[in-house]
Design a protein around this motif. Structure first.
Motif: not given
Length: 367
Positions: A39-40, A43, A48-50, A52, A232-233
């Motif tokens: 994801d991007y 969150d 941060k991206p979930r 990540t 990013q995720g």
């Protein structure tokens, strides 16, 4: 010259490490999540991206550490982030008596850090702590891979001795060229923090990792809070997927180094006088010709398929065997060596391919 390369994992040990990482992954991720691309953005729950955050949880568990943090700037960015977040300008840092890795030196200079050098090769037992300076350092940096061709220090023992002498001082390790190749990284050996590049472990370009003490990583995270600073995720998942394959791949590479070195020492290439294994950053074979043809050899090897320079040093882009000049440190110690020696990193190539390229290149010089 006596050489002390790091002990690489066997293929059997590397397989176990792969299984350990996958076990950590399947403890953190639901099955369907492993079929996602990531994801991007920030969150709301994690800032941060979930994905990540989930990858960081996996890596913290895998390395038995309090926290893991993905950052931009590869290994250099990881080291820089620690110093920027945790040290004041002008702080004093203890390092090994050796040339400083160039990109690390930039960080030291930009922060005007005061450097004290000490020969870590002299630290062999706990009692040797008395040899260390009686000073209050803000941090200690220990590089895992060899900085000089004749470095012999036991990495884990050095960390133990330093932590005994300076129990309240953070010990940070540069594990580039060692992570996933040896039995433990710095944080597993008692250091407060380990740093290394995931780009060097076949991950996406520019992704670095810090793993270790929460109090230091929380500060790093606090200066990398913006969306543009986040890994990013999609990148995090790509790095994790690549990391799964690296232990076995790197163990095969280390086995090829051993085979190539042995075959060259046994005289399989007539023009080769000697060969030895060294951790010139990565574990490589140093080949010594019987005549001063090293420079011409390196100019010609590209035409025979030999890769002439690195991308990320063992990145996903480096497939073919790489032939390049010996390290600057080694050249400084022995200026004449550059005329006779070249450095070979097999990457994904086999010993047969490397020897064929060597022979074809030598033959091309005779035309």
């Amino acid at each position: 010259m006596q050489i002390y390369p790091l002990k690489s994992l066997s293929i059997a040990e590397a397989i176990k490490l792969q299984y350990k990482l996958v076990d950590s992954i399947q403890r953190e991720f639901k099955g369907r999540e492993l079929l996602n691309g990531g994801d991007y953005g920030l969150d709301p729950e994690f800032k941060k991206p979930r994905f990540t955050a989930k990858v960081e949880n996996v890596l913290a568990d895998f390395f038995a550490a309090e926290r893991a943090l993905l950052v931009r700037g590869a290994g250099t960015g990881a080291i820089r982030s620690f110093f920027n977040a945790n040290l004041e300008v002008g702080a004093e840092v203890l390092i090994h008596q050796a040339p400083i890795y160039p990109t690390t030196e930039v960080t030291f200079k930009s922060m005007d850090l005061k450097i004290t050098k000490f020969d870590f090769n002299s630290l062999n037992k706990i009692a040797d702590q008395k040899l260390l300076p009686d000073k209050d350092f803000t941090a200690v940096l220990v590089q895992h891979s060899r900085q000089k061709i004749d470095d012999s220090y036991d990495f884990a023992k050095v960390i133990e001795i330093i932590k005994t002498k300076y129990p309240d001082t953070p010990v940070i390790t540069d594990d580039n060229y060692a992570a996933m190749k040896v039995d433990q990284i710095g944080v597993e050996a008692g250091a407060d923090l380990s740093t290394f590049s995931l780009f060097k472990l076949q991950g996406p370009p520019g992704i670095g990792l810090l793993v270790g003490s929460k109090k230091y990583l929380d500060k790093v995270e606090s200066i990398n809070y913006s969306g543009g600073s986040q890994v990013q995720g999609t990148e995090a998942l790509a790095a994790l997927r690549s990391l799964v394959n690296t232990p076995v791949s790197l163990a095969v590479q280390a086995q090829t180094v051993e085979e190539l070195n042995q075959r060259l020492q046994q005289g399989e290439v007539a023009a080769v006088k000697n060969a030895f294994i060294a951790n010139a950053q990565s574990k490589v074979v140093i080949l010594e010709f019987d005549k001063p043809i090293a420079k011409k050899f390196l100019e010609a090897v590209n035409e025979q398929g030999g890769v002439p320079y690195p991308v990320g040093s063992e990145s996903r882009y480096e497939i073919g065997a790489m032939f390049y000049r010996i390290s600057g440190t080694f050249r400084k110690q022995n200026p004449e060596a550059e005329k006779f020696m070249v450095r070979i990193n097999p990457m994904r190539a086999g010993a047969d391919t490397i020897i064929r390229i060597i022979n074809q290149t030598i033959s091309s010089l005779k035309r």
